[in-house]
Design a protein around this motif. Sequence first.
Motif, PDB file in Angstrom:
ATOM      1  N   HIS A 100       0.807  -1.227   0.000  1.00  0.00           N
ATOM      2  CA  HIS A 100       0.000   0.000   0.000  1.00  0.00           C
ATOM      3  C   HIS A 100       0.840   1.277   0.000  1.00  0.00           C
ATOM      4  O   HIS A 100       0.328   2.350   0.334  1.00  0.00           O
ATOM      5  CB  HIS A 100      -0.986   0.024   1.174  1.00  0.00           C
ATOM      6  CG  HIS A 100      -1.826  -1.203   1.288  1.00  0.00           C
ATOM      7  ND1 HIS A 100      -2.799  -1.535   0.363  1.00  0.00           N
ATOM      8  CD2 HIS A 100      -1.836  -2.193   2.207  1.00  0.00           C
ATOM      9  CE1 HIS A 100      -3.375  -2.665   0.717  1.00  0.00           C
ATOM     10  NE2 HIS A 100      -2.804  -3.096   1.831  1.00  0.00           N
ATOM     11  N   GLU A 101       2.102   1.177  -0.378  1.00  0.00           N
ATOM     12  CA  GLU A 101       2.973   2.351  -0.369  1.00  0.00           C
ATOM     13  C   GLU A 101       2.596   3.360  -1.449  1.00  0.00           C
ATOM     14  O   GLU A 101       2.672   4.571  -1.227  1.00  0.00           O
ATOM     15  CB  GLU A 101       4.445   1.938  -0.518  1.00  0.00           C
ATOM     16  CG  GLU A 101       4.978   1.132   0.648  1.00  0.00           C
ATOM     17  CD  GLU A 101       4.906   1.861   1.975  1.00  0.00           C
ATOM     18  OE1 GLU A 101       5.134   3.093   2.001  1.00  0.00           O
ATOM     19  OE2 GLU A 101       4.602   1.208   2.992  1.00  0.00           O
ATOM     20  N   LYS A 104      -0.566   5.235  -0.531  1.00  0.00           N
ATOM     21  CA  LYS A 104      -0.228   6.278   0.451  1.00  0.00           C
ATOM     22  C   LYS A 104       0.472   7.454  -0.226  1.00  0.00           C
ATOM     23  O   LYS A 104       0.161   8.616   0.064  1.00  0.00           O
ATOM     24  CB  LYS A 104       0.657   5.694   1.554  1.00  0.00           C
ATOM     25  CG  LYS A 104      -0.083   4.726   2.454  1.00  0.00           C
ATOM     26  CD  LYS A 104       0.848   4.038   3.435  1.00  0.00           C
ATOM     27  CE  LYS A 104       0.098   2.935   4.184  1.00  0.00           C
ATOM     28  NZ  LYS A 104       1.005   2.057   4.923  1.00  0.00           N
ATOM     29  N   GLY A 107      -1.951   9.575  -1.865  1.00  0.00           N
ATOM     30  CA  GLY A 107      -2.958  10.111  -0.964  1.00  0.00           C
ATOM     31  C   GLY A 107      -4.322   9.477  -1.106  1.00  0.00           C
ATOM     32  O   GLY A 107      -5.345  10.113  -0.842  1.00  0.00           O
ATOM     33  N   ALA A 109      -5.103   6.193   0.223  1.00  0.00           N
ATOM     34  CA  ALA A 109      -5.238   5.036   1.116  1.00  0.00           C
ATOM     35  C   ALA A 109      -6.267   5.326   2.208  1.00  0.00           C
ATOM     36  O   ALA A 109      -6.230   6.373   2.854  1.00  0.00           O
ATOM     37  CB  ALA A 109      -3.896   4.696   1.754  1.00  0.00           C
ATOM     38  N   GLU A 111      -7.765   5.050   5.831  1.00  0.00           N
ATOM     39  CA  GLU A 111      -7.259   4.754   7.166  1.00  0.00           C
ATOM     40  C   GLU A 111      -7.909   3.475   7.666  1.00  0.00           C
ATOM     41  O   GLU A 111      -7.262   2.637   8.277  1.00  0.00           O
ATOM     42  CB  GLU A 111      -7.555   5.908   8.118  1.00  0.00           C
ATOM     43  CG  GLU A 111      -6.647   7.087   7.894  1.00  0.00           C
ATOM     44  CD  GLU A 111      -6.861   8.183   8.919  1.00  0.00           C
ATOM     45  OE1 GLU A 111      -7.090   7.874  10.110  1.00  0.00           O
ATOM     46  OE2 GLU A 111      -6.787   9.344   8.517  1.00  0.00           O
ATOM     47  N   GLY A 123      -4.968   1.173   4.614  1.00  0.00           N
ATOM     48  CA  GLY A 123      -4.100   1.182   3.446  1.00  0.00           C
ATOM     49  C   GLY A 123      -4.763   0.789   2.153  1.00  0.00           C
ATOM     50  O   GLY A 123      -4.218   1.023   1.085  1.00  0.00           O
TER      51      GLY A 123
END
Length: 164
Positions: A100-101, A104, A107, A109, A111, A123
């Motif tokens: 899930h990088e 993230k 912007g 992802a 919570e 994510g």
Amino acid sequence: MAINTGDKAPDFTLVTKGAEGPELVKLSDLVGKSNLVLLFVPMAFTGVCTTEFCDISSGISDYEALDAKVIGISGDNPFAQAAWAEKEGISITLLSDYEHEVAKAYGVAYEQFLPEANLIMGGVAKRSAFVIDKEGIVRYAEVQDHPKDLPDFDKVKETLKGLA
């Protein structure tokens, strides 16, 4: 941090299931070859995600005519994505954002995914669409808060027409 129109698209390297096994795909290697449409979806094998990618796959010639490559991104592993694509006839490139990088970095992802169902899955990518031009600049950005809401694909295509 949300990515907005006019921002440089964050680079990433993700995995896809190629013919010979896992392959790495780097965004910066694709920039400059065509315009790009990045479509983030929450999960493979779910109804809305399947409908979205099947519709895009069946109309892929519209995007190709606008000099665009469409890429789907989810947090599923590349083998699950490949099974999904084979089962459903999805023809776009699917990239695994397993950690899930990238969600993230863009912007998008959650919570907590579907908190009303008490799912504790942070994510997971929000359904989103980004158009990136040949210079690597984001020309369209749309992020949906509810996973059943689709991006406005008419606006995506309108943006691509403006880049031609």
